[in-house]
Design a protein around this motif. Structure first.
Motif, PDB file in Angstrom:
ATOM      1  N   VAL A 204       0.869  -1.173   0.000  1.00 55.57           N
ATOM      2  CA  VAL A 204       0.000   0.000   0.000  1.00 55.57           C
ATOM      3  C   VAL A 204       0.904   1.219   0.000  1.00 55.57           C
ATOM      4  N   GLY A 205       0.511   2.264  -0.712  1.00 57.40           N
ATOM      5  CA  GLY A 205       1.350   3.449  -0.792  1.00 57.40           C
ATOM      6  C   GLY A 205       0.531   4.674  -1.136  1.00 57.40           C
ATOM      7  N   GLU A 206       1.117   5.833  -0.858  1.00 60.72           N
ATOM      8  CA  GLU A 206       0.424   7.094  -1.126  1.00 60.72           C
ATOM      9  C   GLU A 206       1.460   8.206  -1.289  1.00 60.72           C
ATOM     10  N   THR A 207       1.016   9.300  -1.886  1.00 58.25           N
ATOM     11  CA  THR A 207       1.844  10.495  -2.005  1.00 58.25           C
ATOM     12  C   THR A 207       1.386  11.493  -0.944  1.00 58.25           C
ATOM     13  N   LEU A 208       2.113  11.557   0.150  1.00 60.53           N
ATOM     14  CA  LEU A 208       1.729  12.380   1.297  1.00 60.53           C
ATOM     15  C   LEU A 208       2.684  13.547   1.534  1.00 60.53           C
ATOM     16  N   ILE A 209       3.834  13.546   0.859  1.00 57.65           N
ATOM     17  CA  ILE A 209       4.871  14.541   1.117  1.00 57.65           C
ATOM     18  C   ILE A 209       4.946  15.586   0.005  1.00 57.65           C
ATOM     19  N   ASP A 210       5.026  15.114  -1.237  1.00 62.32           N
ATOM     20  CA  ASP A 210       5.121  16.015  -2.390  1.00 62.32           C
ATOM     21  C   ASP A 210       4.146  15.536  -3.463  1.00 62.32           C
ATOM     22  N   PRO A 211       3.004  16.186  -3.598  1.00 65.75           N
ATOM     23  CA  PRO A 211       1.968  15.738  -4.546  1.00 65.75           C
ATOM     24  C   PRO A 211       2.448  15.646  -5.986  1.00 65.75           C
ATOM     25  N   THR A 212       3.481  16.414  -6.347  1.00 67.47           N
ATOM     26  CA  THR A 212       3.950  16.372  -7.731  1.00 67.47           C
ATOM     27  C   THR A 212       4.610  15.039  -8.084  1.00 67.47           C
ATOM     28  N   ILE A 213       5.041  14.292  -7.069  1.00 67.29           N
ATOM     29  CA  ILE A 213       5.637  12.972  -7.330  1.00 67.29           C
ATOM     30  C   ILE A 213       4.618  12.053  -7.997  1.00 67.29           C
ATOM     31  N   LYS A 214       3.350  12.242  -7.654  1.00 72.39           N
ATOM     32  CA  LYS A 214       2.299  11.383  -8.202  1.00 72.39           C
ATOM     33  C   LYS A 214       2.217  11.465  -9.726  1.00 72.39           C
ATOM     34  N   GLN A 215       2.537  12.614 -10.306  1.00 70.81           N
ATOM     35  CA  GLN A 215       2.437  12.765 -11.757  1.00 70.81           C
ATOM     36  C   GLN A 215       3.439  11.892 -12.497  1.00 70.81           C
ATOM     37  N   TYR A 216       4.431  11.377 -11.778  1.00 68.85           N
ATOM     38  CA  TYR A 216       5.393  10.455 -12.374  1.00 68.85           C
ATOM     39  C   TYR A 216       5.065   8.997 -12.028  1.00 68.85           C
ATOM     40  N   GLY A 217       3.855   8.798 -11.514  1.00 67.28           N
ATOM     41  CA  GLY A 217       3.414   7.440 -11.209  1.00 67.28           C
ATOM     42  C   GLY A 217       4.082   6.838  -9.999  1.00 67.28           C
ATOM     43  N   ASP A 218       4.546   7.685  -9.094  1.00 70.12           N
ATOM     44  CA  ASP A 218       5.294   7.196  -7.938  1.00 70.12           C
ATOM     45  C   ASP A 218       4.602   7.602  -6.641  1.00 70.12           C
ATOM     46  N   VAL A 219       5.061   7.033  -5.535  1.00 66.67           N
ATOM     47  CA  VAL A 219       4.581   7.375  -4.195  1.00 66.67           C
ATOM     48  C   VAL A 219       5.774   7.760  -3.338  1.00 66.67           C
ATOM     49  N   ASP A 220       5.518   8.426  -2.221  1.00 65.73           N
ATOM     50  CA  ASP A 220       6.607   8.795  -1.321  1.00 65.73           C
ATOM     51  C   ASP A 220       6.467   8.165   0.061  1.00 65.73           C
ATOM     52  N   THR A 221       5.382   7.421   0.265  1.00 64.40           N
ATOM     53  CA  THR A 221       5.125   6.762   1.543  1.00 64.40           C
ATOM     54  C   THR A 221       4.546   5.383   1.262  1.00 64.40           C
ATOM     55  N   ALA A 222       5.077   4.352   1.884  1.00 62.15           N
ATOM     56  CA  ALA A 222       4.597   3.004   1.558  1.00 62.15           C
ATOM     57  C   ALA A 222       4.841   2.027   2.701  1.00 62.15           C
ATOM     58  N   VAL A 223       3.996   1.014   2.745  1.00 59.16           N
ATOM     59  CA  VAL A 223       4.200  -0.139   3.621  1.00 59.16           C
ATOM     60  C   VAL A 223       4.102  -1.383   2.748  1.00 59.16           C
ATOM     61  N   ILE A 224       5.111  -2.221   2.846  1.00 65.15           N
ATOM     62  CA  ILE A 224       5.165  -3.446   2.045  1.00 65.15           C
ATOM     63  C   ILE A 224       5.187  -4.636   2.990  1.00 65.15           C
ATOM     64  N   THR A 225       4.280  -5.575   2.763  1.00 67.43           N
ATOM     65  CA  THR A 225       4.265  -6.811   3.541  1.00 67.43           C
ATOM     66  C   THR A 225       4.884  -7.922   2.700  1.00 67.43           C
ATOM     67  N   LEU A 226       5.771  -8.687   3.326  1.00 65.70           N
ATOM     68  CA  LEU A 226       6.476  -9.757   2.633  1.00 65.70           C
ATOM     69  C   LEU A 226       6.142 -11.103   3.272  1.00 65.70           C
ATOM     70  N   LYS A 227       5.919 -12.098   2.426  1.00 67.52           N
ATOM     71  CA  LYS A 227       5.841 -13.487   2.885  1.00 67.52           C
ATOM     72  C   LYS A 227       7.086 -14.206   2.390  1.00 67.52           C
ATOM     73  N   PHE A 228       7.793 -14.836   3.312  1.00 67.79           N
ATOM     74  CA  PHE A 228       9.036 -15.521   2.967  1.00 67.79           C
ATOM     75  C   PHE A 228       8.792 -17.010   2.745  1.00 67.79           C
ATOM     76  N   LYS A 229       9.687 -17.622   1.993  1.00 67.41           N
ATOM     77  CA  LYS A 229       9.562 -19.052   1.718  1.00 67.41           C
ATOM     78  C   LYS A 229       9.758 -19.898   2.963  1.00 67.41           C
ATOM     79  N   ASN A 230      10.434 -19.346   3.988  1.00 66.72           N
ATOM     80  CA  ASN A 230      10.611 -20.101   5.228  1.00 66.72           C
ATOM     81  C   ASN A 230       9.434 -19.938   6.186  1.00 66.72           C
ATOM     82  N   GLY A 231       8.378 -19.233   5.721  1.00 63.69           N
ATOM     83  CA  GLY A 231       7.178 -19.069   6.528  1.00 63.69           C
ATOM     84  C   GLY A 231       7.104 -17.773   7.304  1.00 63.69           C
TER      85      GLY A 231
END
Length: 343
Positions: A204-231
């Motif tokens: 999940v991600g959003e542009t919360l710091i510099d709105p102009t970043i969004k025009q390049y299809g990017d975000v400046d704030t994000a949380v990434i959840t990872l599932k590993f092969k070891n569980g």
């Protein structure tokens, strides 16, 4: 393992004299006695760069990187140029029989990365990718305890990585986006600290710091959840702007305990008053925070050549975080979890 060959210094050339290229040059000149920095090249060479280079004792300053590639005296090349040149220069250097250190990422395109790795394998030269955080004193100790089973089976990983200020928009345009520019270091850390591959990503991600970043299809704030092969399950939280400095923390939680690594600070003093407690903020940015790790990664690269051993960060280690980054980007776009095997 072969003993180090110290009969002569390895001759090194650097392509790219931006911030990171200059840092590596200065580190080699001051700290790596087994290497001699013979040449640098940059398409934007000017008087100031020439003056800086000659001040370090660098004999040759070129505009054309091919002058380094074609120099038979040069044993190893450091590629510190813009990302769009990395895979091309890797292939050229490999074909010329040079050992290669390349800054991350190798490329944004998986097929071009594979072409570069094939060229390296065919030429039988060393390739080390610039994931310097593996050489950080804190994170190396975390990995050591995890590997030794000190905290048992890994259940949870948490990585916090927040920059003190967003990059210029001109950089954002060509950076590959948050996940392939900034979070790519965290994806490498996730693999390194757990000793496991990532199987699935949800972002999940959003542009919360510099709105102009969004025009390049990017975000400046994000949380990434990872599932590993070891569980195990991991989370990475990123921000392009932490007003208090460069926030770099990790935690690994397992069946036998938990290990954490906090921020490095200029000093560890703490002053306490009746209504307040004062301590230093984290070191400002990556140059200050990871100063020693940049020296250690180049020392490890030179040692890999002299001792004829596999580099500590291989080409495959360069490929895997790109795959995770592409999956993270797709997850953000689709709102769904994405399996790495799709890439």
């Amino acid at each position: 393992m072969k003993a180090k060959n110290l009969e002569k210094k390895l001759k090194v050339g650097i392509i790219g004299t931006g911030r990171i290229g200059k840092l590596h040059a200065e580190n080699i000149a001051a700290n790596i006695r087994e290497a001699e920095l013979k040449s640098i090249a940059d398409i934007n060479i000017n008087y100031d760069i020439e003056k800086w280079a000659y001040g370090l004792g660098i004999k040759n300053v070129y505009k054309d990187h091919a002058r380094i590639i074609e120099d038979e005296e040069i044993d190893a090349v450091l590629i510190c140029s813009s990302t769009d040149t990395h895979s091309k220069f890797i292939m050229e250097a490999a074909q010329a029989g040079k050992h290669i250190f390349c800054e991350k990422p190798i490329d944004f395109d998986v097929e071009r990365i594979k072409e570069a790795l094939d060229a390296v394998e065919k030429a039988n030269v060393k390739l080390q990718v610039g994931f310097n955080r593996r050489f950080d004193h804190n994170f190396k100790k975390v990995r050591e305890h995890v590997k030794n089973g000190r905290i048992g089976d890994i259940h949870l990983l948490r990585i916090t990585s927040r920059d003190p200020a967003p990059p210029p928009l001109e950089y954002v345009k060509v950076s590959g986006g948050l996940f392939l520019d900034m979070t790519i270091h965290d994806f490498d850390m996730a693999r390194y600290l757990t000793g496991s591959e990532v199987a699935e990503v949800c972002t999940v991600g959003e542009t919360l710091i510099d709105p102009t970043i969004k025009q390049y299809g990017d975000v400046d704030t994000a949380v990434i959840t990872l599932k590993f092969k070891n569980g195990a399950i991991g989370t990475i939280d990123n921000s392009r702007k932490a007003v208090y400095g460069y926030d770099q923390r990790v935690e690994v939680f397992g069946s036998k305990g938990c290990i954490t690594a906090g921020n490095d600070k200029p000093n560890t003093i703490e002053i306490s008053g009746e209504d307040w407690v004062y301590s230093e903020k984290p070191k400002y940015f990556f140059i200050e925070r990871y100063k020693e790790s940049y020296i250690e990664e180049i020392r490890a690269f030179i040692d890999a050549i002299l001792e004829d051993k596999e580099p500590e960060v291989t080409g495959i280690d360069g490929l895997k975080p790109v795959l995770i980054g592409l999956a993270a980007k797709k997850s953000l776009e689709t709102g769904k979890a994405v399996r790495i095997e799709e890439f």
